[in-house]
Design an enzyme around this catalytic site. Structure first.
Site, PDB file in Angstrom:
ATOM      1  N   TYR A 115       0.862  -1.185   0.000  1.00  0.00           N
ATOM      2  CA  TYR A 115       0.000   0.000   0.000  1.00  0.00           C
ATOM      3  C   TYR A 115       0.893   1.229   0.000  1.00  0.00           C
ATOM      4  CZ  TYR A 115      -3.229   3.587   1.686  1.00  0.00           C
ATOM      5  OH  TYR A 115      -3.970   4.732   1.814  1.00  0.00           O
ATOM      6  N   GLU A 145      -3.489   7.711  -3.765  1.00  0.00           N
ATOM      7  CA  GLU A 145      -3.449   6.411  -3.094  1.00  0.00           C
ATOM      8  C   GLU A 145      -3.264   5.304  -4.131  1.00  0.00           C
ATOM      9  OE1 GLU A 145      -7.099   4.595  -1.482  1.00  0.00           O
ATOM     10  OE2 GLU A 145      -6.108   4.657   0.465  1.00  0.00           O
TER      11      GLU A 145
END
Ligand code: GDP
Ligand code: MN
Length: 393
Positions: A116, A204
């Site tokens: 991530y 993101e």
């Protein structure tokens, strides 16, 4: 302002952030050409909506998965046809879901491991922060709750920018090989440059992946921009997709009003965010619930007040209207005249309670009293809130 994944990945390409090759279209006639423009092998078919959790989402007709891996061109086209025009519900869309109006095809990547990665603004330190985790492809909130030790943060002094030692430290924590570290460091540096230069709010990448060839790729991309900085980015403004926005919000923004939809029954016309919050509290205190907020800001004109009323009345859930204005910069009489004109123009069958206080309030109250309209006035915020809550109950 949010953009779609396929638009974000075009920006990624400009900034040297590696991602799988892709092609997007809004027309089923072009599915085949899009797929043909990609290399051989797996094709990923991706619904483009401004919400995450697409992979685990379900369409309203029962079809499962807003992101699908296809082994053949035929399979990819079949998936794309099921998605286009269909409504996708994910954990982020709410029950109503979002209509898919664009399909993005990408080359399928072989995943060694998922990570991530995000860059966003940290409000506590007033600095950009890079957030990375070894737990990719899943909900980052869950990771934060269950395994917070697997999330790493780098706070960046905006005056100095991202330092090399910070990058090295971060990729070390992610446990990458030497070549992966080099690739990841380059990607993260480019990502930060994009965040900074484009005035992004958040970028993101979930998942960021490593491959067997030790490449590092952005498999997904969620990007939003600071609306207050859009004036200096016409190229970003051009990416705005009005299909993804509430028509009432679009109408409000045309008149420089901010509109926030909620799910109650009392429409609230206020000035200022602080007053909006306290209005919401006091309505709930008296047993009511707000249908929306329309913030007319510091110095609204009569035209804005009229536009505001029209927008509010366009919401079928609205059973009553509460105008709560504190005239600081705002002239209460301008608001009062706006209300009277708006009611005369659009008609009003719903109860309307007005509480005005502050600058030129005496003239404002007189305007309302002399209008001949059935407008209930409140002597205080509490009095007015109680009245509207009772009128819609
Ligand atoms: P999201 O569900 O909206 O976050 O959409 P993503 O773009 O993240 O896709 C959902 C999931 O599909 C990812 O977490 C991956 O596990 C998987 N996926 C997406 N692209 C690929 C790919 O190229 N190869 C493989 N093997 N899986 C993929
Ligand atoms: Mn994702």
């Amino acid at each position: 302002m949010n953009i779609h994944e396929y638009q974000a990945k075009k920006l990624f390409e400009e900034y040297g952030i590696p991602c799988p090759k892709g092609a997007a279209t809004s027309s089923s006639d072009e599915f085949e050409a899009c797929i043909d423009s990609l290399g051989e092998g797996l094709v990923v078919v991706k619904s483009q909506i401004h919400a995450g959790g697409r992979g685990k989402g379900t369409f309203t007709d029962g079809f499962k998965g807003g992101v699908k891996l296809a082994k053949t061109k035929e399979e990819a086209i079949e998936y794309a046809n099921k998605m286009l025009g269909n409504t996708l519900v994910t954990i982020q869309t709410g029950e109503a879901g979002r209509k898919v109006q664009t399909i993005y095809f990408t080359e399928g990547a072989d995943i060694k491991k998922e990570y991530y990665l995000a860059v966003l603004l940290d409000r506590a330190t007033s600095r950009p922060v890079i957030v990375a985790s070894t737990e990719g492809g899943m909900d980052i909130e869950t990771v934060a709750e269950e395994t917070p030790d697997r999330i790493f943060k780098v706070f960046i002094d905006p005056a100095y920018g991202l330092a090399d030692f910070q990058l090295r430290e971060l990729v070390t924590k992610l446990g990458l090989s030497k070549l992966e570290s080099k690739n990841a460091a380059k990607l993260i540096r480019n990502l930060y440059t994009m965040f900074w230069e484009k005035d992004a709010d958040m970028i993101e990448i979930n998942p960021l992946i490593t491959t067997e060839t030790e490449d590092v790729l952005a498999l997904d991309a969620k990007v939003s921009f600071d609306s207050n900085a859009l004036y200096r980015h016409p190229e970003i403004q051009a990416l705005r997709d009005l299909n993804e926005e509430d028509p009432k919000e679009i109408e409000a923004s045309k008149f420089d009003l901010s509109y926030i939809a909620l799910d109650g029954s009392i429409a609230c016309l206020v000035n200022g965010a602080g007053l909006a919050m306290s209005t919401m509290d006091i309505i709930q205190h008296f047993g009511g619930s707000p249908a929306n907020f329309l913030d007319v800001g510091g110095g609204a004109s009569k035209q804005q007040v009229i536009a505001a009323f029209k927008i509010i009345l366009g919401d079928p859930n609205v059973k009553g209207i509460f105008v709560n204005i504190f005239g600081g910069i705002m002239d209460c009489d301008v608001i009062a005249n706006g209300i009277v004109d708006a009611v005369k123009e659009v008609g009003l069958e719903l109860p309307l309670v007005v509480r005005l206080e502050g600058n030129n309030v005496v003239a404002g109250r007189k305007t309302l009293d002399n209008s001949g309209l059935t407008i209930v006035t409140g002597s205080s915020m509490a009095d007015a809130a109680e009245k509207i809550a009772n009128l819609v109950a």
